[in-house]
Design a protein around this motif. Structure first.
Motif, PDB file in Angstrom:
ATOM      1  N   ALA A  82       0.820  -1.209   0.000  1.00 12.79           N
ATOM      2  CA  ALA A  82       0.000   0.000   0.000  1.00 12.79           C
ATOM      3  C   ALA A  82       0.857   1.265   0.000  1.00 12.79           C
ATOM      4  CB  ALA A  82      -0.930   0.004   1.207  1.00 12.79           C
ATOM      5  N   LEU A  83       2.106   1.152   0.442  1.00 16.37           N
ATOM      6  CA  LEU A  83       3.022   2.284   0.384  1.00 16.37           C
ATOM      7  C   LEU A  83       3.562   2.479  -1.026  1.00 16.37           C
ATOM      8  CD1 LEU A  83       5.163   1.645   3.590  1.00 16.37           C
ATOM      9  CD2 LEU A  83       3.359   3.342   3.324  1.00 16.37           C
ATOM     10  N   PHE A  84       3.969   1.381  -1.645  1.00 20.38           N
ATOM     11  CA  PHE A  84       4.606   1.481  -2.953  1.00 20.38           C
ATOM     12  C   PHE A  84       3.612   1.705  -4.092  1.00 20.38           C
ATOM     13  CE2 PHE A  84       8.029  -1.147  -0.844  1.00 20.38           C
ATOM     14  CZ  PHE A  84       8.993  -0.151  -0.875  1.00 20.38           C
ATOM     15  N   ALA A  85       2.389   1.168  -3.957  1.00 18.02           N
ATOM     16  CA  ALA A  85       1.439   1.198  -5.068  1.00 18.02           C
ATOM     17  C   ALA A  85       1.145   2.603  -5.598  1.00 18.02           C
ATOM     18  CB  ALA A  85       0.147   0.484  -4.676  1.00 18.02           C
ATOM     19  N   PRO A  86       0.805   3.579  -4.733  1.00 16.44           N
ATOM     20  CA  PRO A  86       0.515   4.907  -5.284  1.00 16.44           C
ATOM     21  C   PRO A  86       1.710   5.560  -5.943  1.00 16.44           C
ATOM     22  CG  PRO A  86       0.527   4.950  -2.877  1.00 16.44           C
ATOM     23  CD  PRO A  86       0.570   3.521  -3.283  1.00 16.44           C
ATOM     24  N   LEU A  87       2.905   5.275  -5.443  1.00 13.31           N
ATOM     25  CA  LEU A  87       4.113   5.836  -6.049  1.00 13.31           C
ATOM     26  C   LEU A  87       4.386   5.208  -7.411  1.00 13.31           C
ATOM     27  CD1 LEU A  87       6.372   5.877  -2.855  1.00 13.31           C
ATOM     28  CD2 LEU A  87       5.133   7.804  -3.870  1.00 13.31           C
ATOM     29  N   LEU A  88       4.216   3.902  -7.496  1.00  7.61           N
ATOM     30  CA  LEU A  88       4.393   3.214  -8.779  1.00  7.61           C
ATOM     31  C   LEU A  88       3.385   3.706  -9.805  1.00  7.61           C
ATOM     32  CD1 LEU A  88       4.967  -0.392  -7.419  1.00  7.61           C
ATOM     33  CD2 LEU A  88       6.621   0.880  -8.795  1.00  7.61           C
ATOM     34  N   TYR A  89       2.152   3.842  -9.365  1.00 12.97           N
ATOM     35  CA  TYR A  89       1.110   4.272 -10.303  1.00 12.97           C
ATOM     36  C   TYR A  89       1.344   5.703 -10.766  1.00 12.97           C
ATOM     37  CZ  TYR A  89      -3.444   5.202 -12.337  1.00 12.97           C
ATOM     38  OH  TYR A  89      -4.454   5.540 -13.204  1.00 12.97           O
ATOM     39  N   ARG A  90       1.582   6.604  -9.831  1.00 16.26           N
ATOM     40  CA  ARG A  90       1.715   8.022 -10.175  1.00 16.26           C
ATOM     41  C   ARG A  90       2.968   8.325 -10.983  1.00 16.26           C
ATOM     42  NH1 ARG A  90       1.171   9.872  -5.362  1.00 16.26           N
ATOM     43  NH2 ARG A  90       3.285  10.478  -4.774  1.00 16.26           N
ATOM     44  N   HIS A  91       4.096   7.743 -10.573  1.00 16.09           N
ATOM     45  CA  HIS A  91       5.366   8.136 -11.186  1.00 16.09           C
ATOM     46  C   HIS A  91       5.765   7.304 -12.407  1.00 16.09           C
ATOM     47  CE1 HIS A  91       6.183  11.071  -8.110  1.00 16.09           C
ATOM     48  NE2 HIS A  91       6.069  10.165  -7.147  1.00 16.09           N
ATOM     49  N   LEU A  92       5.306   6.061 -12.484  1.00 14.92           N
ATOM     50  CA  LEU A  92       5.725   5.200 -13.582  1.00 14.92           C
ATOM     51  C   LEU A  92       4.589   4.852 -14.540  1.00 14.92           C
ATOM     52  CD1 LEU A  92       8.179   2.689 -11.839  1.00 14.92           C
ATOM     53  CD2 LEU A  92       8.695   4.873 -12.949  1.00 14.92           C
ATOM     54  N   ILE A  93       3.486   4.391 -14.003  1.00 14.20           N
ATOM     55  CA  ILE A  93       2.426   3.873 -14.863  1.00 14.20           C
ATOM     56  C   ILE A  93       1.657   4.982 -15.569  1.00 14.20           C
ATOM     57  CG2 ILE A  93       0.244   2.596 -14.881  1.00 14.20           C
ATOM     58  CD1 ILE A  93       1.463   0.736 -12.788  1.00 14.20           C
ATOM     59  N   VAL A  94       1.243   6.003 -14.845  1.00 12.27           N
ATOM     60  CA  VAL A  94       0.449   7.073 -15.462  1.00 12.27           C
ATOM     61  C   VAL A  94       1.167   7.699 -16.663  1.00 12.27           C
ATOM     62  CG1 VAL A  94      -0.511   9.382 -15.103  1.00 12.27           C
ATOM     63  CG2 VAL A  94      -0.975   7.567 -13.452  1.00 12.27           C
ATOM     64  N   PRO A  95       2.454   8.055 -16.559  1.00 15.44           N
ATOM     65  CA  PRO A  95       3.114   8.629 -17.749  1.00 15.44           C
ATOM     66  C   PRO A  95       3.157   7.679 -18.941  1.00 15.44           C
ATOM     67  CG  PRO A  95       4.391   9.078 -15.769  1.00 15.44           C
ATOM     68  CD  PRO A  95       3.338   8.093 -15.379  1.00 15.44           C
ATOM     69  N   LEU A  96       3.159   6.372 -18.679  1.00 15.52           N
ATOM     70  CA  LEU A  96       3.240   5.404 -19.771  1.00 15.52           C
ATOM     71  C   LEU A  96       1.878   5.089 -20.378  1.00 15.52           C
ATOM     72  CD1 LEU A  96       5.836   3.023 -18.108  1.00 15.52           C
ATOM     73  CD2 LEU A  96       6.232   4.398 -20.157  1.00 15.52           C
ATOM     74  N   LEU A  97       0.806   5.480 -19.712  1.00 18.31           N
ATOM     75  CA  LEU A  97      -0.532   5.205 -20.237  1.00 18.31           C
ATOM     76  C   LEU A  97      -0.798   5.963 -21.537  1.00 18.31           C
ATOM     77  CD1 LEU A  97      -2.724   5.256 -16.996  1.00 18.31           C
ATOM     78  CD2 LEU A  97      -2.022   3.265 -18.329  1.00 18.31           C
ATOM     79  N   THR A  98      -0.091   7.055 -21.746  1.00 19.58           N
ATOM     80  CA  THR A  98      -0.311   7.841 -22.965  1.00 19.58           C
ATOM     81  C   THR A  98       0.109   7.085 -24.217  1.00 19.58           C
ATOM     82  OG1 THR A  98       1.871   8.890 -22.726  1.00 19.58           O
ATOM     83  CG2 THR A  98      -0.007  10.018 -21.719  1.00 19.58           C
ATOM     84  N   HIS A  99       0.906   6.023 -24.038  1.00 20.68           N
ATOM     85  CA  HIS A  99       1.369   5.234 -25.191  1.00 20.68           C
ATOM     86  C   HIS A  99       0.453   4.052 -25.493  1.00 20.68           C
ATOM     87  CE1 HIS A  99       4.967   7.641 -24.993  1.00 20.68           C
ATOM     88  NE2 HIS A  99       5.227   7.228 -23.763  1.00 20.68           N
ATOM     89  N   ASN A 100      -0.614   3.920 -24.733  1.00 26.38           N
ATOM     90  CA  ASN A 100      -1.527   2.797 -24.937  1.00 26.38           C
ATOM     91  C   ASN A 100      -2.453   3.078 -26.124  1.00 26.38           C
ATOM     92  OD1 ASN A 100      -3.237   0.601 -24.729  1.00 26.38           O
ATOM     93  ND2 ASN A 100      -4.385   1.435 -22.994  1.00 26.38           N
ATOM     94  N   ASN A 101      -2.243   2.356 -27.212  1.00 31.46           N
ATOM     95  CA  ASN A 101      -3.076   2.513 -28.405  1.00 31.46           C
ATOM     96  C   ASN A 101      -3.978   1.306 -28.642  1.00 31.46           C
ATOM     97  OD1 ASN A 101      -1.829   5.036 -29.119  1.00 31.46           O
ATOM     98  ND2 ASN A 101      -0.042   3.856 -29.817  1.00 31.46           N
ATOM     99  N   SER A 102      -4.130   0.478 -27.616  1.00 31.79           N
ATOM    100  CA  SER A 102      -4.886  -0.760 -27.792  1.00 31.79           C
ATOM    101  C   SER A 102      -6.393  -0.538 -27.794  1.00 31.79           C
ATOM    102  CB  SER A 102      -4.530  -1.754 -26.671  1.00 31.79           C
ATOM    103  OG  SER A 102      -5.041  -1.297 -25.425  1.00 31.79           O
ATOM    104  N   GLY A 103      -6.839   0.599 -27.263  1.00 34.48           N
ATOM    105  CA  GLY A 103      -8.267   0.841 -27.154  1.00 34.48           C
ATOM    106  C   GLY A 103      -8.903   0.160 -25.960  1.00 34.48           C
ATOM    107  N   GLU A 104      -8.113  -0.506 -25.136  1.00 36.36           N
ATOM    108  CA  GLU A 104      -8.604  -1.197 -23.952  1.00 36.36           C
ATOM    109  C   GLU A 104      -7.811  -0.749 -22.730  1.00 36.36           C
ATOM    110  OE1 GLU A 104      -8.891  -5.437 -24.321  1.00 36.36           O
ATOM    111  OE2 GLU A 104      -9.094  -5.328 -26.485  1.00 36.36           O
ATOM    112  N   LYS A 105      -8.377  -1.005 -21.553  1.00 38.40           N
ATOM    113  CA  LYS A 105      -7.650  -0.699 -20.332  1.00 38.40           C
ATOM    114  C   LYS A 105      -6.420  -1.597 -20.232  1.00 38.40           C
ATOM    115  CE  LYS A 105     -11.452   0.975 -17.472  1.00 38.40           C
ATOM    116  NZ  LYS A 105     -12.210   0.796 -16.217  1.00 38.40           N
ATOM    117  N   PRO A 106      -5.290  -1.038 -19.834  1.00 40.60           N
ATOM    118  CA  PRO A 106      -4.100  -1.874 -19.623  1.00 40.60           C
ATOM    119  C   PRO A 106      -4.347  -2.875 -18.499  1.00 40.60           C
ATOM    120  CG  PRO A 106      -3.528   0.440 -19.700  1.00 40.60           C
ATOM    121  CD  PRO A 106      -5.023   0.375 -19.603  1.00 40.60           C
TER     122      PRO A 106
END
Length: 222
Positions: A82-106
Motif C-alpha cells: 500500500a506504500l509502494f502502489a501509489p508511487l508506482l502508479y503516479r510516477h511510472l504507470i500514469v506517464p506510460l498510459l499515454t502510449h496505450n493505443n490498444s483501445g482497452e484498459k491496460p
C-alpha cells in the motif's frame, strides 16, 4: 556500464535480502505502520533502467527501499504494498498510459512464483502489489492473476554468476494460462525487484509471443 554494475553487484543483493541492517528495519517498520510516504518521496526516482521496456521506482541500495522490500517479501508485511502502489502508479504507470493505443484498459500481470515458492512464502508479493495498484488507479488499470504462470521451479537467479547460466535457468519457465487472450493487450508486468533482467526478459518474451501489443516491466527497485 550500468548493466555490468548490475552483474557485479548481484551477490550484494542476495546478502542484503537475507541479512538486512537492523538499524534500518525499525525505520522501515515505522513507515509501514504509519503509511507516511514523505520518507520515500525524498528518495530520487529511478525511472527507465537499461533493460528493454523496464522501469523501476527507486535504486535498490536506498536503505529504506531495500529494507521495506525485505519486510514485505520475507516477513509477510503486506502493508508495504500500500506504500509502494501509489508511487508506482503516479510516477511510472500514469506517464506510460499515454502510449496505450490498444483501445482497452491496460492490465497488470504479476510476476508469478513457482508452486513450491508460493507454498513456502504463503503469498506472491507481485500479486499483492498489482492489486494495490489497481485499487489506487480507480479502475484505470486492471490486475489479472493466473494469466502468466511458472511451469517449473528455478534456482535463485542471484546464486548464478554467469549471464548465460541465468538466462538458461529461466528459459521456458513461463507459460500462458490457455484461456487467456492477450492479442493486442497493453500489459504492465509487475515485480518487486529487477536486477539483470533475465527473469523479466523471459516473461516479456512469452507474453509478446502470445500476442500482447506491449509489455512494460514495472518494479519497485533496480
Amino acid at each position: 556500464m550500468l548493466l555490468w554494475h548490475a552483474f557485479k553487484t548481484w551477490p550484494r543483493v542476495l546478502l542484503s535480502l537475507l541479512f538486512p541492517e537492523k538499524e534500518n528495519i525499525a525505520l522501515a517498520r515505522h513507515v509501514g505502520a504509519t503509511g507516511d510516504l514523505s520518507a520515500f518521496e525524498k528518495i530520487p526516482l529511478l525511472g527507465k533502467v537499461p533493460l528493454p521496456d523496464t522501469y523501476a521506482l527507486f535504486p535498490y541500495w536506498e536503505p529504506l527501499v531495500r529494507d521495506t522490500i525485505w519486510l514485505f517479501k520475507y516477513r509477510g508485511e503486506q502493508r508495504a504494498a500500500a506504500l509502494f502502489a501509489p508511487l508506482l502508479y503516479r510516477h511510472l504507470i500514469v506517464p506510460l498510459l499515454t502510449h496505450n493505443n490498444s483501445g482497452e484498459k491496460p492490465i497488470l500481470i504479476p510476476m508469478p512464483l513457482s508452486r513450491e515458492r508460493l507454498r513456502e512464502r504463503g503469498f506472491n508479493q507481485a500479486e499483492v502489489l498489482a492489486e494495490e495498484i489497481e485499487g489506487v488507479s480507480n479502475g484505470g488499470v486492471l490486475a489479472a492473476r493466473g494469466i502468466l504462470v511458472r511451469n517449473k521451479k528455478t534456482e535463485h537467479q542471484a546464486r548464478l554468476k554467469k549471464k548465460t547460466d541465468r538466462n538458461k535457468n529461466v528459459e521456458n519457465s513461463f507459460e500462458i494460462n490457455p484461456p487467456a487472450r492477450l492479442a493486442g493487450k497493453y500489459i504492465f508486468l509487475i515485480d518487486d525487484i529487477v536486477t539483470t533482467g533475465a527473469t523479466s526478459g523471459e516473461a516479456r518474451r512469452v507474453l509478446l509471443r502470445a500476442g500482447a501489443e506491449k509489455v512494460i516491466v514495472i518494479a519497485i527497485a533496480h
